[in-house]
Design an enzyme around this catalytic site. Sequence first.
Site, mmCIF file in Angstrom:
data_model
loop_
_atom_site.group_PDB
_atom_site.id
_atom_site.type_symbol
_atom_site.label_atom_id
_atom_site.label_comp_id
_atom_site.label_asym_id
_atom_site.label_seq_id
_atom_site.Cartn_x
_atom_site.Cartn_y
_atom_site.Cartn_z
ATOM 1 N N HIS A 17 0.752 -1.211 0.047
ATOM 2 C CA HIS A 17 0.028 0.071 0.049
ATOM 3 C C HIS A 17 0.950 1.287 -0.011
ATOM 4 O O HIS A 17 0.514 2.128 -0.646
ATOM 5 C CB HIS A 17 -0.972 0.018 1.267
ATOM 6 C CG HIS A 17 -2.026 -1.269 1.463
ATOM 7 N ND1 HIS A 17 -1.909 -1.828 2.702
ATOM 8 C CD2 HIS A 17 -2.841 -1.611 0.514
ATOM 9 C CE1 HIS A 17 -3.155 -2.446 2.505
ATOM 10 N NE2 HIS A 17 -3.612 -2.614 1.169
ATOM 11 N N LYS A 41 -15.718 -7.665 4.168
ATOM 12 C CA LYS A 41 -14.811 -8.916 4.856
ATOM 13 C C LYS A 41 -14.693 -8.470 6.300
ATOM 14 O O LYS A 41 -14.986 -7.392 6.728
ATOM 15 C CB LYS A 41 -13.580 -8.628 4.272
ATOM 16 C CG LYS A 41 -13.007 -7.428 3.662
ATOM 17 C CD LYS A 41 -11.637 -7.664 3.163
ATOM 18 C CE LYS A 41 -11.324 -6.475 2.048
ATOM 19 N NZ LYS A 41 -10.195 -6.541 1.280
ATOM 20 N N ARG A 90 -1.915 -6.139 -8.774
ATOM 21 C CA ARG A 90 -0.836 -7.226 -8.373
ATOM 22 C C ARG A 90 -0.704 -8.036 -9.346
ATOM 23 O O ARG A 90 0.451 -8.751 -9.658
ATOM 24 C CB ARG A 90 -1.093 -7.837 -7.144
ATOM 25 C CG ARG A 90 -0.731 -6.781 -5.842
ATOM 26 C CD ARG A 90 -1.134 -7.395 -4.557
ATOM 27 N NE ARG A 90 -2.654 -7.234 -4.571
ATOM 28 C CZ ARG A 90 -3.551 -7.426 -3.736
ATOM 29 N NH1 ARG A 90 -3.195 -7.720 -2.500
ATOM 30 N NH2 ARG A 90 -4.937 -7.321 -3.768
ATOM 31 N N SER A 128 -2.961 -7.753 2.817
ATOM 32 C CA SER A 128 -3.342 -7.718 4.102
ATOM 33 C C SER A 128 -3.797 -9.218 4.814
ATOM 34 O O SER A 128 -3.357 -9.607 5.862
ATOM 35 C CB SER A 128 -4.336 -6.701 4.378
ATOM 36 O OG SER A 128 -3.918 -5.329 4.019
HETATM 37 P P1 ADP Z 1 -9.889 -3.590 -0.687
HETATM 38 O O1 ADP Z 1 -10.517 -4.119 0.395
HETATM 39 O O2 ADP Z 1 -10.438 -2.292 -1.429
HETATM 40 O O3 ADP Z 1 -9.462 -4.316 -1.944
HETATM 41 P P2 ADP Z 1 -7.037 -3.310 0.353
HETATM 42 O O4 ADP Z 1 -6.658 -2.747 1.509
HETATM 43 O O5 ADP Z 1 -7.128 -4.780 0.262
HETATM 44 O O6 ADP Z 1 -8.706 -3.033 0.217
HETATM 45 O O7 ADP Z 1 -6.291 -2.889 -0.923
HETATM 46 C C1 ADP Z 1 -6.555 -1.530 -1.397
HETATM 47 C C2 ADP Z 1 -5.734 -1.289 -2.756
HETATM 48 O O8 ADP Z 1 -4.537 -1.724 -2.461
HETATM 49 C C3 ADP Z 1 -6.258 -2.221 -3.747
HETATM 50 O O9 ADP Z 1 -6.320 -1.497 -4.868
HETATM 51 C C4 ADP Z 1 -5.362 -3.242 -3.913
HETATM 52 O O10 ADP Z 1 -5.189 -3.805 -5.160
HETATM 53 C C5 ADP Z 1 -4.119 -2.447 -3.584
HETATM 54 N N1 ADP Z 1 -3.173 -3.443 -2.790
HETATM 55 C C6 ADP Z 1 -2.953 -4.269 -1.929
HETATM 56 N N2 ADP Z 1 -1.883 -5.068 -1.898
HETATM 57 C C7 ADP Z 1 -0.906 -4.696 -2.779
HETATM 58 C C8 ADP Z 1 0.295 -4.698 -2.920
HETATM 59 N N3 ADP Z 1 1.256 -5.718 -2.412
HETATM 60 N N4 ADP Z 1 0.762 -3.795 -3.999
HETATM 61 C C9 ADP Z 1 0.203 -3.038 -4.618
HETATM 62 N N5 ADP Z 1 -1.130 -2.642 -4.319
HETATM 63 C C10 ADP Z 1 -1.728 -3.187 -3.481
#
Ligand code: ADP
Length: 165
Positions: A17, A41, A90, A128
């Site tokens: 992030h 979730k 990703r 996460s």
């Molecule tokens: P959501 O519940 O909206 O998917 P996340 O917290 O899981 O929220 O992710 C927020 C954003 O960050 C999404 O666009 C996700 O694809 C991106 N993201 C999550 N992990 C990574 C990573 N390792 N590298 C790049 N982007 C990421």
Amino acid sequence: MVRAIYPGSFDPFHFGHLEIATRASKLFDEVVIAIYASPSKRLLFTTEERIDMVQNMLADLSNVSVVTYTGLTVECARKTNASVMVRGLRNLADFQAEQQLSWANHQLAEDIDTCCLYSSHELAYLSSTILKEVAALDGDYDQWTSPYVQQALRRAYASKNKSGS
Ligand code: ADP
């Protein structure tokens, strides 16, 4: 002046992030990290804890701020006067999900565009969910998030193990 929001659950915020937020902060004049307060979730951290961790990890980026929201992400973008939504990609699964989301959001708000940034390949495996699974099993996750978030994860799982949940 172009303001972008970077929406997500961020439960918790990690280096994947951070990389996207840092790159977005160079592309746009202002970036607002928009923490979705009540995703479908199951969450480990409260909204306040997620805000605190994001603020701590982004303290060095002067044009980045944090808000929380409920409801539609496009409404959050409108309220914050953002014309762009940033998302991280990703892999193919992310691409397909983000493409669908972006098409749906375009139907809801034509004036707001989605900008997807590819993750660096070193962090493409990180989520996460993986971070929490490794933390729950007491593995080594120092390379995936900041010491501040690591401490919060240790506290969260120590109290879970004590209460047996
Ligand atoms: P959501 O519940 O909206 O998917 P996340 O917290 O899981 O929220 O992710 C927020 C954003 O960050 C999404 O666009 C996700 O694809 C991106 N993201 C999550 N992990 C990574 C990573 N390792 N590298 C790049 N982007 C990421």
